[in-house]
Design a protein around this motif. Sequence first.
Motif, mmCIF file in Angstrom:
data_model
loop_
_atom_site.group_PDB
_atom_site.id
_atom_site.type_symbol
_atom_site.label_atom_id
_atom_site.label_comp_id
_atom_site.label_asym_id
_atom_site.label_seq_id
_atom_site.Cartn_x
_atom_site.Cartn_y
_atom_site.Cartn_z
ATOM 1 N N PRO A 1 0.834 -1.203 0.000
ATOM 2 C CA PRO A 1 0.000 0.000 0.000
ATOM 3 C C PRO A 1 0.870 1.256 0.000
ATOM 4 N N GLY A 2 0.502 2.219 -0.818
ATOM 5 C CA GLY A 2 1.251 3.465 -0.931
ATOM 6 C C GLY A 2 2.443 3.379 -1.861
ATOM 7 N N GLY A 3 2.714 2.188 -2.410
ATOM 8 C CA GLY A 3 3.842 2.012 -3.325
ATOM 9 C C GLY A 3 3.525 2.549 -4.716
ATOM 10 N N THR A 4 4.532 2.623 -5.535
ATOM 11 C CA THR A 4 4.386 3.101 -6.911
ATOM 12 C C THR A 4 3.830 1.985 -7.787
ATOM 13 N N PHE A 5 2.746 2.266 -8.486
ATOM 14 C CA PHE A 5 2.174 1.291 -9.409
ATOM 15 C C PHE A 5 2.968 1.302 -10.705
ATOM 16 N N GLN A 6 3.166 0.110 -11.242
ATOM 17 C CA GLN A 6 3.824 -0.026 -12.536
ATOM 18 C C GLN A 6 3.273 -1.269 -13.225
ATOM 19 N N PRO A 7 3.488 -1.398 -14.534
ATOM 20 C CA PRO A 7 2.872 -2.493 -15.278
ATOM 21 C C PRO A 7 3.375 -3.875 -14.866
ATOM 22 N N LEU A 8 2.473 -4.820 -14.924
ATOM 23 C CA LEU A 8 2.806 -6.230 -14.773
ATOM 24 C C LEU A 8 3.219 -6.728 -16.146
ATOM 25 N N LEU A 9 4.412 -7.273 -16.246
ATOM 26 C CA LEU A 9 4.941 -7.756 -17.520
ATOM 27 C C LEU A 9 4.610 -9.229 -17.689
ATOM 28 N N THR A 10 4.381 -9.634 -18.921
ATOM 29 C CA THR A 10 4.163 -11.048 -19.213
ATOM 30 C C THR A 10 5.454 -11.629 -19.775
ATOM 31 N N SER A 11 5.588 -12.929 -19.683
ATOM 32 C CA SER A 11 6.828 -13.572 -20.138
ATOM 33 C C SER A 11 7.005 -13.470 -21.653
ATOM 34 N N ASP A 12 5.898 -13.365 -22.387
ATOM 35 C CA ASP A 12 6.002 -13.301 -23.841
ATOM 36 C C ASP A 12 5.821 -11.886 -24.396
ATOM 37 N N GLY A 13 5.674 -10.898 -23.512
ATOM 38 C CA GLY A 13 5.550 -9.516 -23.962
ATOM 39 C C GLY A 13 4.166 -9.126 -24.451
ATOM 40 N N ARG A 14 3.228 -10.045 -24.442
ATOM 41 C CA ARG A 14 1.872 -9.729 -24.894
ATOM 42 C C ARG A 14 1.031 -9.217 -23.733
ATOM 43 N N ASP A 15 -0.167 -8.712 -24.072
ATOM 44 C CA ASP A 15 -1.101 -8.277 -23.039
ATOM 45 C C ASP A 15 -1.529 -9.461 -22.182
ATOM 46 N N LEU A 16 -2.013 -9.157 -20.998
ATOM 47 C CA LEU A 16 -2.572 -10.179 -20.116
ATOM 48 C C LEU A 16 -3.876 -10.709 -20.691
ATOM 49 N N TYR A 17 -4.326 -11.803 -20.112
ATOM 50 C CA TYR A 17 -5.646 -12.326 -20.443
ATOM 51 C C TYR A 17 -6.219 -12.898 -19.156
#
Length: 178
Positions: A146-162
Motif C-alpha cells: 500500500p502506498g507504493g508506486t504502481f507499474q505495469p505487470l509484464l508477461t513472459s512473452d511480452g503480450r497483453d494479459l488475459y
Amino acid sequence: MVAALAGLVGCGAHPEAVPVPQPIALSTPTTGEPSCDTGLQFRMTTGDSAMGLRIRGIEVLNCGTEPLELNGYPQVKLFDGDRQQLDVQILDGSGGISRVDGFDDPPQPIVVQPGESAKSEFMWKNTNTSIEPPQLARHADLAAAPGGTFQPLLTSDGRDLYIDLGSTGRLGVRAWYR
C-alpha cells in the motif's frame, strides 16, 4: 480545369508548404529486459487452469540497490484493452473463490535483497452467469505494498494479459512469499 490550375500558377499563387514532421528519436533497450527505473519489476510467471479456476504466478524482482521489505499483499489494478480500469473486487487471499494449499496463508515479513525475488499468485474463476459481457483484463498495474508506486505487470512473452473474470468480478491475491 487544367487551364484554371495553370492560371493560378501563372498568377503567382503558391500553395502553403506543409511542414514535414521530424522523426522522433526512440530509445531502444540494448537488451530484451525491460527498464528497472523504480528498482522493482513485476512479472507474470506460471499458470494453471482447471474447470474454470485460474491461477497465475506473480513475481517481484528487486533490481534496485536496497533491500525490499514485504509483509502483505501486492496492490493490483486491472484494466481492459483500452486501459480503462475495471470495476472488480481485489481480494486478500482467495476470498472464498476456491481452496488451494498456501493461498490463504497469512502474510509473513520477507526481505528481498537486490537481485532476489518474491512470489505471489492471482486466483479467479472464469464463470459467466450474466447477460452482460464478461470482464476481461488485458493489463494490470501492481505496487509491492500500500502506498507504493504502481507499474505495469509484464508477461513472459511480452503480450497483453488475459485475465478472463467472467461475470464474477473477483480476483484473489496471495500474500508475498518465498
